[in-house]
Motif scaffolding. Structure first.
Motif, PDB file in Angstrom:
ATOM      1  N   ASP A   1       0.811  -1.221   0.000  1.00 34.85           N
ATOM      2  CA  ASP A   1       0.000   0.000   0.000  1.00 34.85           C
ATOM      3  C   ASP A   1       0.843   1.269   0.000  1.00 34.85           C
ATOM      4  O   ASP A   1       0.318   2.377   0.003  1.00 34.85           O
ATOM      5  CB  ASP A   1      -0.940   0.012   1.208  1.00 34.85           C
ATOM      6  N   ASN A   2       2.163   1.131  -0.011  1.00 39.20           N
ATOM      7  CA  ASN A   2       3.057   2.279  -0.034  1.00 39.20           C
ATOM      8  C   ASN A   2       3.048   2.911  -1.432  1.00 39.20           C
ATOM      9  O   ASN A   2       3.167   2.212  -2.443  1.00 39.20           O
ATOM     10  CB  ASN A   2       4.474   1.815   0.341  1.00 39.20           C
ATOM     11  N   ALA A   3       2.901   4.247  -1.498  1.00 34.22           N
ATOM     12  CA  ALA A   3       2.794   4.936  -2.791  1.00 34.22           C
ATOM     13  C   ALA A   3       4.042   4.724  -3.648  1.00 34.22           C
ATOM     14  O   ALA A   3       3.940   4.542  -4.872  1.00 34.22           O
ATOM     15  CB  ALA A   3       2.558   6.428  -2.560  1.00 34.22           C
ATOM     16  N   LEU A   4       5.206   4.740  -3.001  1.00 34.52           N
ATOM     17  CA  LEU A   4       6.439   4.510  -3.747  1.00 34.52           C
ATOM     18  C   LEU A   4       6.476   3.099  -4.312  1.00 34.52           C
ATOM     19  O   LEU A   4       6.841   2.886  -5.476  1.00 34.52           O
ATOM     20  CB  LEU A   4       7.647   4.758  -2.835  1.00 34.52           C
ATOM     21  N   GLN A   5       6.072   2.114  -3.508  1.00 36.93           N
ATOM     22  CA  GLN A   5       6.093   0.735  -3.979  1.00 36.93           C
ATOM     23  C   GLN A   5       5.088   0.524  -5.105  1.00 36.93           C
ATOM     24  O   GLN A   5       5.342  -0.248  -6.038  1.00 36.93           O
ATOM     25  CB  GLN A   5       5.789  -0.218  -2.816  1.00 36.93           C
ATOM     26  N   MET A   6       3.950   1.206  -5.029  1.00 34.16           N
ATOM     27  CA  MET A   6       2.973   1.114  -6.119  1.00 34.16           C
ATOM     28  C   MET A   6       3.590   1.603  -7.429  1.00 34.16           C
ATOM     29  O   MET A   6       3.360   1.024  -8.502  1.00 34.16           O
ATOM     30  CB  MET A   6       1.735   1.950  -5.781  1.00 34.16           C
ATOM     31  N   LEU A   7       4.382   2.694  -7.334  1.00 34.08           N
ATOM     32  CA  LEU A   7       5.036   3.229  -8.522  1.00 34.08           C
ATOM     33  C   LEU A   7       6.087   2.252  -9.050  1.00 34.08           C
ATOM     34  O   LEU A   7       6.186   2.022 -10.262  1.00 34.08           O
ATOM     35  CB  LEU A   7       5.674   4.576  -8.182  1.00 34.08           C
ATOM     36  N   VAL A   8       6.852   1.652  -8.139  1.00 35.85           N
ATOM     37  CA  VAL A   8       7.861   0.666  -8.536  1.00 35.85           C
ATOM     38  C   VAL A   8       7.190  -0.542  -9.181  1.00 35.85           C
ATOM     39  O   VAL A   8       7.620  -1.033 -10.237  1.00 35.85           O
ATOM     40  CB  VAL A   8       8.695   0.232  -7.316  1.00 35.85           C
ATOM     41  N   ASN A   9       6.118  -1.042  -8.553  1.00 35.43           N
ATOM     42  CA  ASN A   9       5.418  -2.209  -9.095  1.00 35.43           C
ATOM     43  C   ASN A   9       4.815  -1.918 -10.469  1.00 35.43           C
ATOM     44  O   ASN A   9       4.870  -2.757 -11.387  1.00 35.43           O
ATOM     45  CB  ASN A   9       4.311  -2.647  -8.138  1.00 35.43           C
ATOM     46  N   GLY A  10       4.244  -0.716 -10.603  1.00 36.45           N
ATOM     47  CA  GLY A  10       3.637  -0.358 -11.886  1.00 36.45           C
ATOM     48  C   GLY A  10       4.674  -0.291 -12.999  1.00 36.45           C
ATOM     49  O   GLY A  10       4.422  -0.736 -14.126  1.00 36.45           O
ATOM     50  N   THR A  11       5.844   0.249 -12.676  1.00 38.31           N
ATOM     51  CA  THR A  11       6.908   0.349 -13.680  1.00 38.31           C
ATOM     52  C   THR A  11       7.448  -1.029 -14.055  1.00 38.31           C
ATOM     53  O   THR A  11       7.631  -1.341 -15.237  1.00 38.31           O
ATOM     54  CB  THR A  11       8.054   1.238 -13.152  1.00 38.31           C
ATOM     55  N   SER A  12       7.720  -1.851 -13.037  1.00 36.07           N
ATOM     56  CA  SER A  12       8.273  -3.184 -13.318  1.00 36.07           C
ATOM     57  C   SER A  12       7.269  -4.048 -14.072  1.00 36.07           C
ATOM     58  O   SER A  12       7.643  -4.808 -14.972  1.00 36.07           O
ATOM     59  CB  SER A  12       8.691  -3.863 -12.009  1.00 36.07           C
ATOM     60  N   ASP A  13       5.983  -3.932 -13.737  1.00 35.70           N
ATOM     61  CA  ASP A  13       4.955  -4.691 -14.459  1.00 35.70           C
ATOM     62  C   ASP A  13       4.890  -4.261 -15.923  1.00 35.70           C
ATOM     63  O   ASP A  13       4.754  -5.105 -16.829  1.00 35.70           O
ATOM     64  CB  ASP A  13       3.586  -4.503 -13.800  1.00 35.70           C
ATOM     65  N   ALA A  14       4.981  -2.943 -16.157  1.00 36.78           N
ATOM     66  CA  ALA A  14       4.915  -2.442 -17.527  1.00 36.78           C
ATOM     67  C   ALA A  14       6.102  -2.925 -18.353  1.00 36.78           C
ATOM     68  O   ALA A  14       5.987  -3.104 -19.574  1.00 36.78           O
ATOM     69  CB  ALA A  14       4.876  -0.912 -17.518  1.00 36.78           C
ATOM     70  N   LEU A  15       7.227  -3.154 -17.676  1.00 31.33           N
ATOM     71  CA  LEU A  15       8.428  -3.632 -18.374  1.00 31.33           C
ATOM     72  C   LEU A  15       8.498  -5.149 -18.449  1.00 31.33           C
ATOM     73  O   LEU A  15       9.418  -5.706 -19.053  1.00 31.33           O
ATOM     74  CB  LEU A  15       9.683  -3.110 -17.656  1.00 31.33           C
ATOM     75  N   GLY A  16       7.534  -5.804 -17.801  1.00 38.60           N
ATOM     76  CA  GLY A  16       7.569  -7.267 -17.741  1.00 38.60           C
ATOM     77  C   GLY A  16       8.724  -7.758 -16.897  1.00 38.60           C
ATOM     78  O   GLY A  16       9.267  -8.842 -17.144  1.00 38.60           O
ATOM     79  N   LEU A  17       9.056  -6.990 -15.889  1.00 40.50           N
ATOM     80  CA  LEU A  17      10.217  -7.282 -15.049  1.00 40.50           C
ATOM     81  C   LEU A  17       9.766  -7.894 -13.728  1.00 40.50           C
ATOM     82  O   LEU A  17       8.868  -7.365 -13.062  1.00 40.50           O
ATOM     83  CB  LEU A  17      10.998  -5.990 -14.787  1.00 40.50           C
ATOM     84  N   SER A  18      10.391  -8.978 -13.320  1.00 40.31           N
ATOM     85  CA  SER A  18      10.082  -9.622 -12.036  1.00 40.31           C
ATOM     86  C   SER A  18      11.191  -9.277 -11.041  1.00 40.31           C
ATOM     87  O   SER A  18      12.356  -9.602 -11.259  1.00 40.31           O
ATOM     88  CB  SER A  18       9.983 -11.146 -12.215  1.00 40.31           C
ATOM     89  N   LEU A  19      10.827  -8.600  -9.956  1.00 38.21           N
ATOM     90  CA  LEU A  19      11.806  -8.182  -8.947  1.00 38.21           C
ATOM     91  C   LEU A  19      11.886  -9.206  -7.824  1.00 38.21           C
ATOM     92  O   LEU A  19      10.869  -9.783  -7.415  1.00 38.21           O
ATOM     93  CB  LEU A  19      11.417  -6.815  -8.372  1.00 38.21           C
TER      94      LEU A  19
END
Length: 310
Positions: A201-219
């Motif tokens: 629920d962290n705003a920063l993590q939401m931004l990180v997740n959205g970017t990695s998902d858009a890139l098809g990247l698994s962290l």
């Protein structure tokens, strides 16, 4: 009585200058308008205040008695208005500012020292434990006069957001890490390294997740934390790397954590100052906003110079 400020000013001007022509010029009136004011004053007081001849205008005995009193009234009124306006414009009282812990531990100290030196009569209450969404709520509910946070402008119906700086996400890596020697890091490079992440629920993590998902990247999420300070401490200890706001790098980190630009893509959000849209800010809030904006401009100039020197 119907004596007004205009009557008093007219009387004092004629008495001081000894004539209607000079007094009318000082007051930006015609002589006939000035004469009407003096006549109305005399009629209201039922006294003659001036003896008029073709050559001069002199105070009567009653006029001489009234003159110092009227002059004193105008001086007292001017001083009272000036004093009241000065106090109203002076920054004083209690001011509440909400911000994230990261901003509080990096950029705030310099701002606070400057503000207190200029406005010692203001008592600052700092809400330095809030999330960006929490900061918006505090300002919107009137619990904070100002907020400092990265924002989603689509959700600011009741708030005004003034840009302070562009916050480009960066990656923090420990000393000796495989990425530490690179001038910049691609998002694609993050996938093979353990990550210190934040709660979903962290705003920063939401931004990180959205970017990695858009890139098809698994962290590879090694662990989740709630605080950026905790994330930096874990990076320092070598527990992983972490994607953080750019101004995190302004804090002092004894073990020299490397803060590297994160590119392809550059993910940017705006750090803003928030206030309630329909509220007139008190002088203390306006004074803090000015110091904040000037300090942020100075910080940006220093960062640009530092970047060029590299």
């Amino acid at each position: 009585m119907n004596i007004t400020l205009r009557h008093l000013r007219a009387f004092v001007a004629v008495a001081q200058l000894g004539g209607f022509s000079a007094a009318a010029e000082r007051l930006h009136l015609t002589q006939s308008a000035l004469s009407m004011l003096i006549r109305a004053l005399e009629e209201d007081m039922e006294l003659r205040l001036f003896e008029r001849t073709t050559r001069q205008v002199q105070l009567t005995d009653a006029g001489r008695d009234f003159f110092p009193l009227a002059e004193r009234l105008l001086v007292d009124l001017h001083q009272a208005v000036a004093f009241t306006c000065t106090r109203a414009k002076r920054a004083m009282g209690r001011l509440t500012v909400a911000m994230t812990p990261t901003f509080a531990s990096t950029l705030l100290p310099g701002i606070l020292v400057s503000f207190q030196a200029m406005h010692p009569d203001v008592q600052l209450v700092l809400r330095d434990d809030a999330t960006p969404a929490g900061i918006q709520r505090l300002v919107q509910d009137g619990q904070a006069d100002l907020g400092i946070a990265p924002v989603d402008r689509s959700r600011l119906e009741l708030l005004v957001a003034e840009d302070l700086m562009a916050d480009d996400l960066l990656v923090a890596v420990p000393p000796g890490h495989a990425l530490a020697s690179q001038p910049r890091v691609r998002w694609a490079d993050l996938g093979s390294h353990p990550m210190i992440a934040f709660t979903p629920d962290n705003a920063l993590q939401m931004l990180v997740n959205g970017t990695s998902d858009a890139l098809g990247l698994s962290l590879q999420k090694q662990c989740e934390v709630s605080s950026i300070a905790t994330a930096v401490a874990l990076v320092q200890a070598g527990a992983g790397i972490s994607v953080l706001p750019s101004y995190t790098g302004l804090a002092r980190h004894p073990s020299q954590v490397a803060f590297l630009p994160l590119v392809e893509p550059v993910v940017r959000r705006e750090l803003c100052m928030l206030s309630l849209r329909d509220r007139v800010l008190p002088p203390a809030a306006l004074a803090f906003a000015q110091v904040l904006q000037e300090h942020m401009k100075s910080t940006l100039i220093k960062r640009k110079r530092r970047g060029k020197s590299r």
